[in-house]
Design an enzyme around this catalytic site. Structure first.
Site, PDB file in Angstrom:
ATOM      1  N   LYS A  84     -29.094  21.802 -19.911  1.00 60.99           N
ATOM      2  CA  LYS A  84     -29.236  20.554 -19.168  1.00 60.99           C
ATOM      3  C   LYS A  84     -30.180  19.649 -19.948  1.00 60.99           C
ATOM      4  O   LYS A  84     -31.316  20.022 -20.249  1.00 60.99           O
ATOM      5  CB  LYS A  84     -29.797  20.840 -17.773  1.00 60.99           C
TER       6      LYS A  84
ATOM      7  N   LYS B  76     -24.665  19.873 -19.128  1.00 55.54           N
ATOM      8  CA  LYS B  76     -24.886  18.671 -18.324  1.00 55.54           C
ATOM      9  C   LYS B  76     -25.809  17.714 -19.054  1.00 55.54           C
ATOM     10  O   LYS B  76     -26.818  18.177 -19.591  1.00 55.54           O
ATOM     11  CB  LYS B  76     -25.526  19.096 -17.006  1.00 55.54           C
TER      12      LYS B  76
HETATM   13  N1  LIG Z   1     -28.971  18.942 -10.322  1.00 54.03           N
HETATM   14  C1  LIG Z   1     -27.906  18.061 -10.102  1.00 54.03           C
HETATM   15  C2  LIG Z   1     -28.100  16.793 -10.799  1.00 54.03           C
HETATM   16  O1  LIG Z   1     -29.153  16.561 -11.358  1.00 54.03           O
HETATM   17  C3  LIG Z   1     -26.963  15.827 -10.852  1.00 54.03           C
HETATM   18  C4  LIG Z   1     -27.180  14.723 -11.791  1.00 54.03           C
HETATM   19  C5  LIG Z   1     -26.231  13.568 -11.681  1.00 54.03           C
HETATM   20  O2  LIG Z   1     -25.159  13.627 -11.072  1.00 54.03           O
HETATM   21  O3  LIG Z   1     -26.593  12.539 -12.252  1.00 54.03           O
END
Ligand SMILES: NCC(=O)CCC(=O)O
Ligand SMILES: [Mg+2]
Length: 352
Positions: free
Chosen positions: A221, A275
């Site tokens: 992440k 992510k």
């Molecule tokens: N832990 C989940 C997220 O941080 C989602 C981030 C996003 O959709 O921008």
């Protein structure tokens, strides 16, 4: 190269149609466009397909009854009270989306330095899990593990003197995972990026007899600008002090992503995630090729917002950009995508 592109000079001109303009035919044996000449032909050679099984739908929760609140920076996305979330869960089932993900907007009065509400067995997420599982036991539910929706400072962990406390945070995350799993959550998804949290959570779950609860680790992440609208949605945009670069990854790195993923697999992750999504497709590909694990990508809020905003301005064909962006994850090797487009994309897939 083994392929020969030429052909005898005397054959070059023979296949010209009478209506053709008077120019010599190109001397081509191989014409890749033949395989694209019609829809049926394109379908025959298509390498990747997006199905509803590839989609995980993130939903935002808010306290109250029969309530839907628009998230301003995410046109088409609402915060939902639990009863409304149950209705969206029903929509997911009808659309054959296998799994939803739940994110709470925690009332500011419940946020504190330690994020205590995260471990309340009756918090908004746990209430929603129980309500949805009661009506739709066969729909998968994924819950995030991290403290940011619950802390007054908007960080994913505990802080002292401006420093994130890794090991102390992990102990809280285990308790958060346990209340969610006990409420009926199927997949625990630690998104905090603390070191060692996957092993600790696995041990906690196993110790509690929750052997079947899966872990999808937000393994790679990145500290990203694309999370902006999400922080708006969960109400941490204004409260966040500083940034998250001491725990989320530097966007310049990919070898580091492999090391992070390797650790999470060794610690017991059943699935791994990269992510954000679109700006990190190279990472998705490397992770899939290296570990051959179930690999997911999160098309995050900023990615959704960019496409939705451009579409609303008439600058992009929103539906086509949505489908093209989702297919890109499949091409990069992802087994599935968390996306706010999930219901819209599923509707489109099923209409085809
Ligand atoms: N832990 C989940 C997220 O941080 C989602 C981030 C996003 O959709 O921008
Ligand atoms: Mg890690």
């Amino acid at each position: 190269m083994a392929i020969k592109y030429g052909r005898p000079i005397e054959l070059r001109e023979v296949a010209r149609s009478s209506g053709a303009v008077a120019s010599p035919a190109l001397d081509l044996t191989v014409r890749p466009r033949r395989n694209r000449k019609a829809e049926w032909a394109r379908r025959m050679v298509r390498e990747n397909v997006l199905t509803t099984d590839d989609l995980i739908w993130p939903l935002f929760l808010i306290d109250g009854n029969n309530k839907r609140e628009q998230v301003a920076s995410m046109p088409g996305v609402d915060r939902l009270s639990v009863d409304q979330a149950v209705r969206e869960a029903e929509r997911a089932v009808k659309l054959t989306i296998p799994c939803i993900a739940l994110f709470p907007y925690t009332d500011p009065s419940l946020r504190d330095e330690e994020g205590s509400e995260a471990t309340n067995p009756d918090n908004l997420v746990c209430q929603a899990v129980r309500a949805i599982k009661k009506e739709f036991p066969d729909l998968g539910i994924l819950c995030d593990v991290a403290l940011d929706p619950f802390t007054s400072h908007g960080h994913d962990g505990l802080i002292t003197d401006g420093k994130i406390l890794n090991d102390e945070t992990v102990a809280v995350l285990v308790r958060q995972a346990l209340v969610q799993a006990e409420a009926g959550c199927d997949i625990i998804a630690p998104s905090d990026m603390m070191d060692g949290r996957v092993a600790a959570i696995r041990e906690g779950l196993d110790h509690a007899g929750l052997l079947d609860v899966q872990i999808m680790a937000y393994a790679a992440k990145y500290a990203s600008a694309f999370y902006g609208p999400f922080r708006d949605a969960i109400g941490s945009a204004k409260t966040l002090v500083g940034d998250k670069r001491t725990y989320q990854m530097d966007s310049a790195n990919t070898d580091e992503a492999l090391r992070e993923v390797e650790l999470d697999i060794a610690e017991g992750a059943d699935m791994v995630m990269v992510k954000p999504g679109m700006p990190y497709l190279d990472v998705v590909r490397r992770v899939k090729d290296t570990f051959a694990m179930p690999t997911f990508a999160y098309q995050v809020s900023g990615e959704y917002a960019m496409i939705a905003a451009a579409a609303n301005n008439g600058w992009l064909d929103g539906d086509r950009a949505m489908m093209e962006s989702l297919l890109a994850f499949k091409r990069a090797g992802a087994d599935g995508v968390l996306s706010y487009f999930a219901p819209k994309a599923a509707e489109k897939i099923r209409a085809q």
